[in-house]
Design an enzyme around this catalytic site. Structure first.
Site, mmCIF file in Angstrom:
data_model
loop_
_atom_site.group_PDB
_atom_site.id
_atom_site.type_symbol
_atom_site.label_atom_id
_atom_site.label_comp_id
_atom_site.label_asym_id
_atom_site.label_seq_id
_atom_site.Cartn_x
_atom_site.Cartn_y
_atom_site.Cartn_z
ATOM 1 N N GLU A 94 0.921 -1.092 0.091
ATOM 2 C CA GLU A 94 -0.051 -0.037 0.065
ATOM 3 C C GLU A 94 0.815 1.379 -0.110
ATOM 4 O OE1 GLU A 94 -2.611 -3.289 1.000
ATOM 5 O OE2 GLU A 94 -0.814 -2.805 1.798
ATOM 6 N N HIS A 153 -9.626 -5.468 10.949
ATOM 7 C CA HIS A 153 -10.076 -5.273 9.550
ATOM 8 C C HIS A 153 -11.577 -5.027 9.769
ATOM 9 C CE1 HIS A 153 -7.044 -8.200 8.821
ATOM 10 N NE2 HIS A 153 -7.005 -7.698 7.588
#
Length: 358
Positions: A86, A155
């Site tokens: 990322e 998450h």
């Protein structure tokens, strides 16, 4: 879990989506996934500077099939599969934006955007200011935000408050298909970096879409909220996935004689204070609804700002936050279900604020 059953059965929500200003027009039904895919396709076709990059967005059609068919249509230069890095591909997106392109950077989940936090906060958000207005960063960061189902603590975080606290960023949190179409198009065309927080739980949900919203140039102005349901007894301010439960709660309250006004924020930075203040002046009660944590959250910011403005004197009762439980998200689906406000929680909070007299 009601929303989970809806996802499995691919049904339209039981909530009556207010027709209001579009009641005289024909409408099309589509899922949020389809609305996003169509909007991305139209923006890729409109402007050759637009391209999409992220993990599995090209050959695999996207982890959530949002980019289905686009790689075959536009090729390797317009849809780019990246390594699982990322920080790397976020930096590439920012560099491409500085070079004059219009990148759309997809995070498989905004939880993974933490790996690129320095790029977003210190590069994308601050570059225009630190360059004295010479270099803008027209990049859109998009992907699922918040909890889904059984994804546990690492998450399932809502990043709305994290990003809306940063000067230089614009932050959007759409709810309906029209929101997703209009917000995405405005974000892609905006000269500043935009964060678009989506909901994996909504991708498979159908909403009606008006002919107006089907226009290829349909945009929702960044910073403009929408009164989804008018009311006179209490103002419910919400965004994203929480909008669904808030409309359900308004339906429950209506059955008990309480007319709730539901405001779908759509934009978190900037916020549409005019719409919020106007509604409070009519209902004289305020409750914010979100699925994220209560501490330093979206609702906390809204209520603090209301307290600091003359509209505070319009309140007949204390303003209240209805938010997720202040704990890391449990892995157990039954426990997870109880950690974010649902329609009955929201309705109970609202009844306490309204009392028995209006």
């Amino acid at each position: 879990m009601y929303l989970a059953r809806l996802l499995r059965r691919k049904e339209i929500l039981r909530v009556k989506i207010p027709t209001g200003e579009t009641s005289h027009r024909s409408v099309t039904k589509m899922t949020v996934r389809e609305a996003l895919n169509m909007a991305l396709d139209e923006e890729l076709a409109r402007d050759e500077r637009v391209f999409i990059l992220g993990e599995e967005v090209a050959e695999f059609d996207g982890a959530y099939k949002i980019t289905r068919g686009l790689w075959k249509k536009y090729g390797d230069k317009r849809l780019i599969d990246t390594p699982i890095s990322e920080a790397g591909f976020c930096g590439i997106a920012i560099g491409a934006a500085l070079a004059g392109l219009r990148p759309i950077c997809e995070f498989m989940t905004f939880n993974f955007s933490m790996q690129a936090f320095d790029r977003i906060i210190n590069s994308a958000a601050k570059n225009f200011y630190m360059s004295g207005g010479r270099y803008s960063v027209p990049v859109l960061f998009r992907g699922p935000n918040g909890n889904c189902k059984g994804l546990a603590a690492q998450h399932s975080q809502c990043f709305a408050a994290w990003y809306m606290s940063t000067p230089g960023l614009k932050v959007m949190s759409p709810a309906t298909c029209e929101d997703y179409r209009g917000c995405l198009k405005s974000a892609v065309r905006d000269p500043d970096p935009v964060i678009m927080l989506e909901s994996e739980m909504l991708y498979n949900i159908e909403f009606p879409v008006s002919d107006q919203a089907m226009d290829k140039d349909y945009q929702i102005p960044i910073g403009k909220a929408k009164v989804e349901k008018p009311g006179k007894h209490i103002t419910l301010v919400t965004h994203g996935q929480a909008y669904i439960y808030t409309l359900q709660a308004a339906e429950l309250l209506a059955g008990q004689g309480i007319e709730a006004e539901v405001i779908n924020l759509r934009s978190l930075r900037p916020l549409d204070w005019d719409t919020i203040f106007k509604s409070i002046s009519k209902t004289h009660r305020l409750m914010t609804v979100e699925l994220g944590w209560p501490r330093c959250g979206v609702g906390a910011e809204i209520i603090a700002t209301v307290m600091e403005n003359p509209v505070f004197f319009q309140l007949d009762a204390p303003a209240v936050r209805c938010a997720g439980v202040d704990v890391p998200m449990p892995y157990s689906e039954k426990m997870e279900y109880e950690c974010t406000p649902k329609d009955h929680h929201i309705a109970d909070y609202a009844k306490r604020i309204c009392g028995t007299k209006f």
